[in-house]
Design an enzyme around this catalytic site. Structure first.
Site, PDB file in Angstrom:
ATOM      1  N   LEU A  95       0.836  -1.201   0.000  1.00  0.00           N
ATOM      2  CA  LEU A  95       0.000   0.000   0.000  1.00  0.00           C
ATOM      3  C   LEU A  95       0.869   1.248   0.000  1.00  0.00           C
ATOM      4  O   LEU A  95       1.938   1.286   0.604  1.00  0.00           O
ATOM      5  CB  LEU A  95      -0.920  -0.021   1.217  1.00  0.00           C
ATOM      6  CG  LEU A  95      -1.948  -1.168   1.186  1.00  0.00           C
ATOM      7  CD1 LEU A  95      -2.587  -1.377   2.546  1.00  0.00           C
ATOM      8  CD2 LEU A  95      -3.023  -0.912   0.122  1.00  0.00           C
ATOM      9  N   HIS A 111       0.086 -12.125   9.570  1.00  0.00           N
ATOM     10  CA  HIS A 111       1.349 -12.618   9.015  1.00  0.00           C
ATOM     11  C   HIS A 111       1.695 -13.964   9.642  1.00  0.00           C
ATOM     12  O   HIS A 111       1.628 -14.110  10.866  1.00  0.00           O
ATOM     13  CB  HIS A 111       2.462 -11.594   9.268  1.00  0.00           C
ATOM     14  CG  HIS A 111       3.746 -11.960   8.599  1.00  0.00           C
ATOM     15  ND1 HIS A 111       3.974 -11.746   7.267  1.00  0.00           N
ATOM     16  CD2 HIS A 111       4.861 -12.568   9.067  1.00  0.00           C
ATOM     17  CE1 HIS A 111       5.173 -12.189   6.946  1.00  0.00           C
ATOM     18  NE2 HIS A 111       5.740 -12.701   8.024  1.00  0.00           N
TER      19      HIS A 111
END
Lengths: 204, 204
Positions: A95, A111
């Site tokens: 992003l 994650h």
């Protein structure tokens, strides 16, 4: 009061999306998925969303001149859906700083490792190759560095003798699917405050 | 058969040395500490060793022109003691490539974090500042990079809300004192083989 709206961004299989849908159905997560955004028109997550009656949008990155142009289109979709929280679930895109600033502490990621160990796209394989005895799962807020932002939740996953990438990934996924809805729920209930890297959870 | 001889190298308090002495006394670790080496003449570990009847040697680094010269003196002491395994327990010195090569997979270290996360001398503080929810303890073989060698054992230590460095350190130490004797015993019993970063423990 209607349930708070979240947006889920996903490029792949969408097993975390599925876990979120399940947690909502079972009343463990008070939320509504207002939109599922994918950058990959062939992704399985799109079919899962459609099956669950969730509006889907595909944004093809090839149609945009820059990362920020893509992110501005993404932002328009999120605003239209009224998303309070943006949940990355296997979204394989970086992003832009613009996006991260605009949605500061409003974007969550998951994650498959105990960050800061093993950032990047091959966390499970990297952990196995490094020979660790303990890996795990991290739910964190997104900042401008990859797999780096303030940590909301972590849970350890011990390795077993002879573990393969497949075995370990399966156990890590199981923890992800339990942990992510918990993290999302905490944020939506307003129990989480972020100051620098210090993430406080009220009543914990 | 007499118990295998280990050497312990320590610069500080020596709480891991104490845990090793205790484990030997309780029959949980079949070993004899042949020598305790310190680079710090004022270290508390020296008093602990003397109290336990362990021969001690102080090597003052200022008396040596190079890291390797110091390590050669250290090596002579280890050879004289007949040490099969060298156990670093808060030894605040970098070992030379010469030493590491000479004692390949015969030097163990313990680190108060889940390596590869938070190497270095301030692991507990660094982990707290990073805001992790899980840290831990690593027992590893020493190679030529700091806090990097093949991992023998790891155990997770979850953080608690409002943890201070002192609280967390106390819990991490408790795990260290249990884990290190286990790791030393596994190596001395010949159950451990190292290939690259892959550390296998027979019968586990």
């Amino acid at each position: 009061m209607p349930a708070p709206v979240i947006a889920v961004c996903c490029s792949g299989e969408g097993t975390n999306l599925q876990a979120i849908i399940r947690a909502i159905r079972r009343g463990r997560l008070r939320a509504r998925v207002g939109v599922m955004v994918s950058d990959n028109p062939g992704a399985l997550c799109l079919r899962r969303a459609i099956a669950a009656g969730i509006p889907t949008v595909v944004i093809d990155p090839r149609g945009f001149g820059s990362r920020e142009a893509f992110d501005r289109a993404l932002s328009r979709i999120l605003e239209k859906a009224g998303a309070r929280l943006i949940v990355l679930a296997g979204f394989m895109r970086l992003l832009s700083p613009w996006f991260v600033r605009r949605y500061r502490w409003r974007v969550l990621n998951i994650h498959p490792a105990l960050l800061p160990a093993f950032p990047g796209t091959h966390a499970v394989r990297d952990a196995l190759r490094h020979g660790v005895r303990v890996s795990g799962v991290t739910v964190h807020f997104v900042d401008s560095q990859v797999d780096h932002g303030p940590i909301l939740l972590q849970e350890a996953v011990p390795l077993k003798a002879g573990d393969t990438e497949e075995n370990l990934l399966k156990r890590i996924h199981r923890v992800e699917h339990r942990l992510y809805p918990i993290g999302i729920d905490l944020v939506l209930r307003g129990r989480v405050t972020v100051r620098g890297r210090d993430v406080r959870i009220a009543g914990r």
